[in-house]
Every structure is written in C-alpha cells, then in structure tokens.
Design a protein around this motif. Structure first.
Motif, PDB file in Angstrom:
ATOM      1  N   ASN A 181       0.819  -1.212   0.000  1.00 58.32           N
ATOM      2  CA  ASN A 181       0.000   0.000   0.000  1.00 58.32           C
ATOM      3  C   ASN A 181       0.858   1.270   0.000  1.00 58.32           C
ATOM      4  OD1 ASN A 181       0.540  -0.915   2.805  1.00 58.32           O
ATOM      5  ND2 ASN A 181      -0.586   0.920   3.399  1.00 58.32           N
ATOM      6  N   HIS A 182       2.081   1.190   0.517  1.00 59.15           N
ATOM      7  CA  HIS A 182       2.938   2.374   0.533  1.00 59.15           C
ATOM      8  C   HIS A 182       3.484   2.682  -0.860  1.00 59.15           C
ATOM      9  CE1 HIS A 182       3.087   3.328   4.867  1.00 59.15           C
ATOM     10  NE2 HIS A 182       2.655   2.073   4.937  1.00 59.15           N
ATOM     11  N   GLU A 183       3.778   1.664  -1.645  1.00 62.05           N
ATOM     12  CA  GLU A 183       4.145   1.908  -3.045  1.00 62.05           C
ATOM     13  C   GLU A 183       2.931   2.387  -3.836  1.00 62.05           C
ATOM     14  OE1 GLU A 183       6.914  -0.065  -0.974  1.00 62.05           O
ATOM     15  OE2 GLU A 183       5.208  -1.307  -1.616  1.00 62.05           O
ATOM     16  N   TRP A 184       1.761   1.862  -3.484  1.00 57.79           N
ATOM     17  CA  TRP A 184       0.530   2.315  -4.141  1.00 57.79           C
ATOM     18  C   TRP A 184       0.344   3.809  -3.911  1.00 57.79           C
ATOM     19  CZ3 TRP A 184      -3.918   4.840  -3.034  1.00 57.79           C
ATOM     20  CH2 TRP A 184      -5.005   4.687  -3.904  1.00 57.79           C
ATOM     21  N   MET A 185       0.583   4.278  -2.684  1.00 59.84           N
ATOM     22  CA  MET A 185       0.425   5.704  -2.396  1.00 59.84           C
ATOM     23  C   MET A 185       1.452   6.541  -3.153  1.00 59.84           C
ATOM     24  SD  MET A 185      -0.623   6.037   1.658  1.00 59.84           S
ATOM     25  CE  MET A 185       0.555   4.868   2.321  1.00 59.84           C
ATOM     26  N   LEU A 186       2.712   6.121  -3.140  1.00 61.40           N
ATOM     27  CA  LEU A 186       3.739   6.866  -3.876  1.00 61.40           C
ATOM     28  C   LEU A 186       3.382   6.973  -5.348  1.00 61.40           C
ATOM     29  CD1 LEU A 186       7.571   6.704  -3.601  1.00 61.40           C
ATOM     30  CD2 LEU A 186       6.503   6.361  -5.823  1.00 61.40           C
ATOM     31  N   GLN A 187       2.995   5.850  -5.954  1.00 66.25           N
ATOM     32  CA  GLN A 187       2.647   5.869  -7.375  1.00 66.25           C
ATOM     33  C   GLN A 187       1.442   6.762  -7.647  1.00 66.25           C
ATOM     34  OE1 GLN A 187       2.872   1.311  -7.760  1.00 66.25           O
ATOM     35  NE2 GLN A 187       3.333   2.026  -9.823  1.00 66.25           N
ATOM     36  N   SER A 188       0.498   6.767  -6.712  1.00 66.46           N
ATOM     37  CA  SER A 188      -0.687   7.601  -6.907  1.00 66.46           C
ATOM     38  C   SER A 188      -0.340   9.079  -6.861  1.00 66.46           C
ATOM     39  CB  SER A 188      -1.744   7.277  -5.841  1.00 66.46           C
ATOM     40  OG  SER A 188      -2.226   5.958  -6.007  1.00 66.46           O
ATOM     41  N   VAL A 189       0.622   9.444  -6.008  1.00 67.11           N
ATOM     42  CA  VAL A 189       1.064  10.834  -5.927  1.00 67.11           C
ATOM     43  C   VAL A 189       1.879  11.210  -7.169  1.00 67.11           C
ATOM     44  CG1 VAL A 189       2.548  12.442  -4.667  1.00 67.11           C
ATOM     45  CG2 VAL A 189       1.005  10.925  -3.416  1.00 67.11           C
ATOM     46  N   VAL A 190       2.810  10.352  -7.549  1.00 70.15           N
ATOM     47  CA  VAL A 190       3.728  10.664  -8.647  1.00 70.15           C
ATOM     48  C   VAL A 190       3.045  10.587 -10.013  1.00 70.15           C
ATOM     49  CG1 VAL A 190       5.799   9.869  -9.860  1.00 70.15           C
ATOM     50  CG2 VAL A 190       5.779   9.962  -7.364  1.00 70.15           C
ATOM     51  N   ARG A 219      -0.540   9.691 -10.661  1.00 70.83           N
ATOM     52  CA  ARG A 219      -1.990   9.846 -10.812  1.00 70.83           C
ATOM     53  C   ARG A 219      -2.522  11.129 -10.169  1.00 70.83           C
ATOM     54  NH1 ARG A 219      -1.185   4.231 -10.344  1.00 70.83           N
ATOM     55  NH2 ARG A 219      -1.461   4.147  -8.081  1.00 70.83           N
ATOM     56  N   GLY A 220      -1.631  11.985  -9.720  1.00 67.72           N
ATOM     57  CA  GLY A 220      -2.039  13.296  -9.224  1.00 67.72           C
ATOM     58  C   GLY A 220      -2.753  13.298  -7.899  1.00 67.72           C
ATOM     59  N   MET A 221      -2.612  12.239  -7.109  1.00 69.30           N
ATOM     60  CA  MET A 221      -3.267  12.211  -5.804  1.00 69.30           C
ATOM     61  C   MET A 221      -2.607  13.226  -4.869  1.00 69.30           C
ATOM     62  SD  MET A 221      -3.786   8.954  -3.191  1.00 69.30           S
ATOM     63  CE  MET A 221      -2.262   9.127  -2.253  1.00 69.30           C
ATOM     64  N   ASP A 222      -3.404  13.865  -4.026  1.00 71.77           N
ATOM     65  CA  ASP A 222      -2.861  14.762  -3.004  1.00 71.77           C
ATOM     66  C   ASP A 222      -1.924  13.968  -2.106  1.00 71.77           C
ATOM     67  OD1 ASP A 222      -3.284  17.504  -1.492  1.00 71.77           O
ATOM     68  OD2 ASP A 222      -3.325  15.895  -0.001  1.00 71.77           O
ATOM     69  N   ASP A 223      -0.795  14.565  -1.746  1.00 68.40           N
ATOM     70  CA  ASP A 223       0.221  13.801  -1.022  1.00 68.40           C
ATOM     71  C   ASP A 223       0.033  13.774   0.489  1.00 68.40           C
ATOM     72  OD1 ASP A 223       0.923  16.346  -0.247  1.00 68.40           O
ATOM     73  OD2 ASP A 223       2.904  16.338  -1.186  1.00 68.40           O
TER      74      ASP A 223
END
Length: 237
Positions: free
Chosen positions: A66-75, A77-81
């Motif tokens: 899930n931590h790689e999922w969050m990083l990828q989403s920020v980098v 997919r434009g997710m708020d960090d």
C-alpha cells in the motif's frame, strides 16, 4: 534452488543488506518480496537501489504494498500527497533529497513493475489480505493492499493453497504461522525484525533494523535442552 519470502522492509536498508549477504542468493534462487519497501524507515532510496541491483543476481518477485501504491498515486496519478506523507512518506521524500522530482527514472520504473500478487502451484503471495472465496487476482484493491488481518483469521483459501501476506505488523517480532496462512511482517522499523522464510524448510532468518542477525538467546537454548532431558527421563526403558 532456494526460495524465500520476505516481509515488509519500510526503509530499513541495513537490515535488507545484511539479509541479502546472509542469504547469498545465486541465479537459481528466488526471492519473493511482499511489498512496503519504502516509508517510515530511514533509507527507502537505498532499499529500492538494493532491490534493483538484486534483480541481476537472482530471480526477484516484488509485490506492491500500500505504501508503493500511495507513492505511485502521488507521482503518476495526481493524488494529493497529504495521506502519504502522514503515513511515513516524509521519510521517503527525505531519502530522495527532499523532492519526489528527484526519484530516479529506474526507481520509478521499478515501482511500475511491481505485482499485485503472485501465485504458484502451492502458494499465494499478496501484500495485505485475501478473500477465501475468490481468486486473489480478481479481488478488490482494498483487500490486496489495505486490509489488515482480523483477530479471527480468514478461512483457508478455496484453492487449498497456503497464503503468505505482510502488512499486519506482528508486535512480538515472530512470524505468524498457520497451516493455511503466514504473515511475514515482523515490524522491522518499529523495533522488530525483517524476516525471510525458506519456503521448503520453513527456516526463518531475522535481521533487526541495525543489520544484526537475530541469534537464539542462551536462555532459550538452555530451556530447550532442559525440555529434552525431561523428555528422555520420562521415557520408559
């Protein structure tokens, strides 16, 4: 050929380096990583660098946590960090020089290459959790990346295969072992260990976050020896 499954690393680069040195994998060996290489611990960048280098030494099967999922989403997919940074992402950003813009291209490619799950003839590997009644490849992202093991453990998977997960920290530092389920997250960054299990023998290697191999305490050896003596004394001639 040796096959090992390895639990959550969370930026504990010294632990990973000692573990790789101890395992000394060759081209025929397989190392299956259950995800969460980054965040919380001190050197996520070094962990990723080690894993990339390791791919030229042996077969590496890296799952996404899930931590790689969050990083990828920020980098990507434009997710708020904000959620990622609160969840340990600040340590990762620091390890990359203070900006996600400094993450090297080969590291970004590594993150993109991560697998949601891995399945063999006898085993299923997934970061977080599984639905006993459906194929793991078809289950929701919530189960794959986010759901912790409940106190009442899930039933055996319908396939009959043993499931290996990480994600749910074991505060005792011991691998959670059941016939149908194994949890390899032994809380390395929080004072526990990074654990690797050899899949055929179930031998466990553990290293703390400082890179020290865990040894069996003398008191435990004495206790085991005492138990053996008592067993032999209790046998009928």
């Amino acid at each position: 050929m040796a096959r090992h499954v390895i639990g959550d690393i969370h930026g504990c680069a010294k632990a990973l380096r000692s573990m790789i040195q101890e395992l000394s994998p060759t081209a025929d060996d397989e190392l299956i990583f259950l995800g969460d290489y980054i965040d919380r611990g001190p050197d996520s960048r070094d962990v990723v660098e080690q894993l990339i280098t390791l791919q030229s030494t042996c077969k590496v099967v890296p799952l996404r946590g899930n931590h790689e999922w969050m990083l990828q989403s920020v980098v990507s997919r434009g997710m708020d960090d904000a959620m990622w940074l609160r969840s340990g992402g600040k340590a990762t950003v620091t390890s990359y020089g203070g900006s996600i813009g400094r993450i090297p291209k080969d590291h970004l490619a590594f993150f993109e290459s991560l697998l949601p799950c891995y399945e063999t003839e006898n085993e299923i590997f997934v970061h977080a959790m599984y639905d006993p009644s459906c194929e793991v490849v078809s289950q929701s992202d919530e189960l794959t990346y986010w759901t912790h093991l409940p106190p009442s453990l899930p039933a055996p998977h319908q396939s009959g295969k043993r499931v290996y997960v990480g994600h749910t920290p074991q505060p005792t530092g011991e691998v959670l072992r059941h016939t149908h389920l194994v949890c390899m997250d032994t809380y390395c960054f929080g004072g526990g260990y990074l654990s690797a299990m050899e899949l055929e023998s179930e031998t466990v290697l553990q290293v703390d976050r400082h890179g020290h191999i865990r040894r069996v305490p003398i008191e435990r050896i004495a206790m085991l020896m005492k138990g053996c003596v008592q067993w032999f004394q209790g046998r009928k001639p």
